[in-house]
Design a protein around this motif. Structure first.
Motif, PDB file in Angstrom:
ATOM      1  N   UNK A  20      19.397  -3.847   8.592  1.00 10.33           N
ATOM      2  CA  UNK A  20      18.249  -4.753   8.691  1.00 10.33           C
ATOM      3  C   UNK A  20      18.642  -6.232   8.726  1.00 10.33           C
ATOM      4  N   UNK A  21      19.937  -6.524   8.769  1.00 13.71           N
ATOM      5  CA  UNK A  21      20.374  -7.922   8.813  1.00 13.71           C
ATOM      6  C   UNK A  21      20.161  -8.439  10.243  1.00 13.71           C
ATOM      7  N   UNK A  22      18.991  -9.013  10.493  1.00  9.71           N
ATOM      8  CA  UNK A  22      18.591  -9.350  11.866  1.00  9.71           C
ATOM      9  C   UNK A  22      19.510 -10.365  12.519  1.00  9.71           C
ATOM     10  N   UNK A  23      20.017 -11.335  11.749  1.00  8.94           N
ATOM     11  CA  UNK A  23      20.906 -12.335  12.335  1.00  8.94           C
ATOM     12  C   UNK A  23      22.159 -11.691  12.935  1.00  8.94           C
ATOM     13  N   UNK A  24      22.658 -10.629  12.302  1.00  8.63           N
ATOM     14  CA  UNK A  24      23.869  -9.971  12.800  1.00  8.63           C
ATOM     15  C   UNK A  24      23.625  -9.341  14.160  1.00  8.63           C
ATOM     16  N   UNK A  25      22.426  -8.820  14.388  1.00  7.37           N
ATOM     17  CA  UNK A  25      22.103  -8.241  15.701  1.00  7.37           C
ATOM     18  C   UNK A  25      22.132  -9.321  16.778  1.00  7.37           C
ATOM     19  N   UNK A  26      21.584 -10.495  16.469  1.00 13.06           N
ATOM     20  CA  UNK A  26      21.589 -11.595  17.432  1.00 13.06           C
ATOM     21  C   UNK A  26      23.014 -12.088  17.677  1.00 13.06           C
ATOM     22  N   UNK A  27      23.798 -12.222  16.607  1.00 16.19           N
ATOM     23  CA  UNK A  27      25.189 -12.649  16.753  1.00 16.19           C
ATOM     24  C   UNK A  27      25.989 -11.677  17.586  1.00 16.19           C
ATOM     25  N   UNK A  28      25.752 -10.375  17.375  1.00 14.82           N
ATOM     26  CA  UNK A  28      26.458  -9.351  18.155  1.00 14.82           C
ATOM     27  C   UNK A  28      26.086  -9.457  19.624  1.00 14.82           C
ATOM     28  N   UNK A  29      24.802  -9.683  19.923  1.00 12.59           N
ATOM     29  CA  UNK A  29      24.387  -9.847  21.311  1.00 12.59           C
ATOM     30  C   UNK A  29      25.069 -11.027  21.967  1.00 12.59           C
ATOM     31  N   UNK A  30      25.119 -12.162  21.265  1.00 13.10           N
ATOM     32  CA  UNK A  30      25.755 -13.363  21.824  1.00 13.10           C
ATOM     33  C   UNK A  30      27.244 -13.139  22.076  1.00 13.10           C
ATOM     34  N   UNK A  31      27.924 -12.503  21.116  1.00 16.05           N
ATOM     35  CA  UNK A  31      29.358 -12.257  21.277  1.00 16.05           C
ATOM     36  C   UNK A  31      29.627 -11.348  22.474  1.00 16.05           C
ATOM     37  N   UNK A  32      28.764 -10.369  22.678  1.00 15.46           N
ATOM     38  CA  UNK A  32      28.967  -9.463  23.817  1.00 15.46           C
ATOM     39  C   UNK A  32      28.712 -10.177  25.142  1.00 15.46           C
ATOM     40  N   UNK A  33      27.715 -11.041  25.190  1.00 17.14           N
ATOM     41  CA  UNK A  33      27.471 -11.810  26.410  1.00 17.14           C
ATOM     42  C   UNK A  33      28.700 -12.639  26.759  1.00 17.14           C
ATOM     43  N   UNK A  34      29.227 -13.361  25.777  1.00 17.60           N
ATOM     44  CA  UNK A  34      30.352 -14.256  26.011  1.00 17.60           C
ATOM     45  C   UNK A  34      31.645 -13.507  26.316  1.00 17.60           C
ATOM     46  N   UNK A  35      31.715 -12.233  25.957  1.00 15.87           N
ATOM     47  CA  UNK A  35      32.916 -11.453  26.258  1.00 15.87           C
ATOM     48  C   UNK A  35      32.736 -10.617  27.525  1.00 15.87           C
ATOM     49  N   UNK A  36      31.654 -10.902  28.284  1.00 14.07           N
ATOM     50  CA  UNK A  36      31.471 -10.228  29.569  1.00 14.07           C
ATOM     51  C   UNK A  36      30.752  -8.901  29.482  1.00 14.07           C
ATOM     52  N   UNK A  37      30.104  -8.612  28.343  1.00 11.76           N
ATOM     53  CA  UNK A  37      29.413  -7.332  28.159  1.00 11.76           C
ATOM     54  C   UNK A  37      27.907  -7.566  28.089  1.00 11.76           C
ATOM     55  N   UNK A  38      27.387  -8.322  29.070  1.00 15.11           N
ATOM     56  CA  UNK A  38      25.990  -8.710  29.039  1.00 15.11           C
ATOM     57  C   UNK A  38      25.017  -7.548  28.994  1.00 15.11           C
ATOM     58  N   UNK A  39      25.298  -6.488  29.770  1.00 13.72           N
ATOM     59  CA  UNK A  39      24.378  -5.346  29.820  1.00 13.72           C
ATOM     60  C   UNK A  39      24.199  -4.720  28.435  1.00 13.72           C
ATOM     61  N   UNK A  40      25.277  -4.699  27.650  1.00 13.19           N
ATOM     62  CA  UNK A  40      25.212  -4.099  26.319  1.00 13.19           C
ATOM     63  C   UNK A  40      24.465  -4.976  25.319  1.00 13.19           C
ATOM     64  N   UNK A  41      24.322  -6.257  25.640  1.00 15.71           N
ATOM     65  CA  UNK A  41      23.769  -7.210  24.670  1.00 15.71           C
ATOM     66  C   UNK A  41      22.258  -7.103  24.522  1.00 15.71           C
TER      67      UNK A  41
END
Length: 593
Positions: free
Chosen positions: A451-472
């Motif tokens: 339920x740590x919502x900030x971690x979900x957003x951080x994970x999405x951003x990290x995946x976008x920046x590492x070229x994994x946009x579809x997964x984000x």
């Protein structure tokens, strides 16, 4: 000299225009004009008359109409949009004429068959923020038609509309094709809410001293954090819960709005070095009180007090705690340090600003002077320093990043099973462009606390920046689902819009970015991406407006070259897709250097 008395009346105003009209006429000027005339003649004008309204004037690519009844105005708008969806069904997307409609109710001036005034201006501006095929209404309209229609009204927040000197709360009406195609906005369908779903509403301060609000808010936030560790739980984030602070709350309505089954209410009375906390657990569906208790403790026993409440709640809901949290013994129980941490949080609750950030940092540093190994102070100070860097507020980026790295690492070493500590380490690693490691830390945080919502957003951003946009996409969606009224909700919508833009889906990107800007009008990156998306679609007017808004926010990068120098990732896939951004911004009119 005599004064002429102007005629005025209260009326419902409907403003409609064609989304992307400049692009359509650029492709086929005569065809678009004839097609629009046919839509107005066959559908729009008859519907206005059918619902006892009249067209005040044609505006070139739309109409301005008025109605004696707000219900009639909304019913007309719904019929028009449903009719347009049917008429467009056989046409390719790029050839469709789609209306945007705004509705307001207000006092207008009547002059020469035309209408003028603030009420008209608001309706026109609401039309401008509506989605293609959509309807956007003001709060008075929403109140007048409450319960009259089988459609949903989505609160899109307070909007600062052009030439309107106050914020206007707006609602988007979801009808017809919009409702049936809801999952196509890029957000996966929302999963069913777990049985153990709850919100901790802001506790009431019974101390008689408004200066103790920070303490009461801190107790509420900490209890939310502890309850989110319950196995199988779904806990609404404290930042959403705090939007109910100071309001008279109907628990059944809260349950419907947030999609939860249980509501936790409470109060705190702090007297000297003692604190008394009263808590009650409510079945939101029935309003029945399932459990209530009162806890008296010394301030130094605050952490144990939270444990006692959590254990009682877990028992009442018939679930088991994940496991006993032995790390409690490692945390500081110095009441002065706890007090300072809560004061720091109070500044951050007041909104994201450089001033509040500086004040919070001062309190966190004072707390660490008293308790150098206080896990919360270390992790939260590292988080604020990292956020300053990302927001371009830091005046000593390298030093702030060094401190954030050291503090987050120390916090995690002291408490390796704390989800928030893993989250903060992930933020620091992302700033260091160590995305694979950052993803590992965000995933560890989510395993420890789903339920740590900030971690979900951080994970999405990290995946976008590492070229994994579809997964984000799913991670930004989870962030929104876990905290649907969060002050930082714009980051979730902006993240989705950014991914969709990079993937080439400009239409959906524009819709998400508009949502983000509606929630946070000064969010630079959303304006920047919106300008590029409109540029790629050939929406010259919209692209120019978005670029003007981006520059208004005072960003450090004002040319394409300056943006290229700020690139936050070296991933080849991400950099290749960023070329779309630069191309769209060139089309929007951003200078190269």
């Amino acid at each position: 000299m005599g004064t002429e008395r102007l005629e005025r009346r209260l009326t419902a105003i409907l403003a409609a225009d064609v989304a992307g009209y400049t692009r359509l006429t650029g492709m086929d000027e005569e065809g678009t004009h004839l097609q629009l005339k046919e839509h107005l003649r066959v559908l729009v004008d008859p519907k206005v008359g059918e619902h006892r309204g009249h067209v005040v004037k044609n505006t070139g690519d739309g109409i301005l109409a008025e109605f004696n009844s707000v219900v009639d105005a909304v019913r007309c708008a719904i019929d028009v949009q449903r009719g347009m969806a049917e008429r467009n069904a056989s046409l390719p997307q790029e050839r469709r004429i789609e209306f945007r409609i705004g509705i307001n109710v207000g006092d207008v001036i009547i002059d020469g068959g035309d209408i003028f005034g603030d009420g008209v201006n608001v309706a026109v501006r609401l039309e401008g923020i509506a989605e293609p095929g959509g309807i956007c209404v003001s709060t008075p309209v929403r109140e007048y038609v409450r319960g009259q229609f089988e459609v949903s009204f989505e609160d899109v927040g307070e909007q600062w509309l052009k030439n309107i000197d106050r914020p206007v709360r707006a609602y988007a009406i979801k009808i017809g094709a919009q409702a049936s195609l809801a999952p196509s906005n890029g957000m996966p369908p929302v999963p069913s809410v777990p049985r153990l779903s709850m919100v901790v509403l802001p506790f009431v301060n019974l101390s008689g001293d408004p200066g103790q609000d920070y303490f009461v808010d801190g107790v509420t936030e900490d209890l939310t954090t502890e309850l989110s560790r319950l196995a199988g739980s779904f806990v609404i984030a404290h930042s959403t819960a705090f939007t109910f602070k100071g309001k008279s709350v109907d628990v059944k309505q809260v349950a419907r709005e947030l999609g939860i089954r249980y509501v936790i209410e409470g109060n705190v009375r702090k007297t000297g070095q003692r604190v008394r906390v009263g808590v009650q657990l409510i079945n939101a569906g029935t309003g029945a009180h399932l459990w209530a208790d009162r806890f008296d403790r010394e301030i130094s026993e605050l952490l144990e007090l939270q444990d006692a409440i959590t254990v009682e709640l877990a028992h009442a809901l018939d679930v088991q705690l994940i496991e006993a949290e032995s790390r409690r013994s490692e945390r500081s129980t110095n009441p002065d340090a706890v007090d300072l941490v809560m004061r720091a949080r109070a500044h951050l609750y007041h909104g994201v600003s450089r001033t509040n950030s500086v004040a919070a940092i001062q309190h966190y540093r004072a707390a660490l002077q008293l308790a150098p190994d206080d896990v919360r102070a270390l992790a939260e100070l590292a988080d604020v320093l990292a956020s300053n860097i990302a927001s371009l507020w830091s005046e000593a980026r390298d030093e702030d990043l060094r401190q954030a790295e050291a503090m987050s690492a120390r916090a995690l070493a002291l408490d390796p099973s704390d989800a928030y500590c893993h989250h903060v380490v992930g933020i620091v690693l992302s700033l260091q462009r160590r995305f694979r490691e950052a993803i590992d830390e965000f995933e560890a945080a989510i395993r420890l606390n789903p339920n740590l919502h900030f971690a979900h957003c951080g994970l999405g951003s990290a995946k976008v920046l590492s070229g994994l946009g579809e997964e984000a996409l799913v991670h930004f969606t989870d962030f929104i689902r876990l905290s649907p009224r969060d002050p930082f909700l714009f980051r979730g919508y902006s993240g989705i819009g950014w991914v969709q833009f990079l993937l080439g889906d400009d239409v959906r990107a524009i819709a998400m970015l508009r949502k983000a800007i509606g929630l946070s009008p000064n969010y630079s990156l959303a304006h920047l991406c919106l300008a590029a998306a409109h540029g790629m679609q050939g929406h010259a007017d919209e692209a120019d407006a978005a670029l003007v808004n981006y520059l208004r926010t005072g960003p450090s990068a004002r040319t394409i070259r300056e943006l290229q120098l700020l690139r936050p990732s070296k991933n080849p896939s991400y950099l290749a897709r960023c070329e779309r951004l630069y191309e769209g911004l060139r089309k929007a009119g951003m200078p190269e250097r």
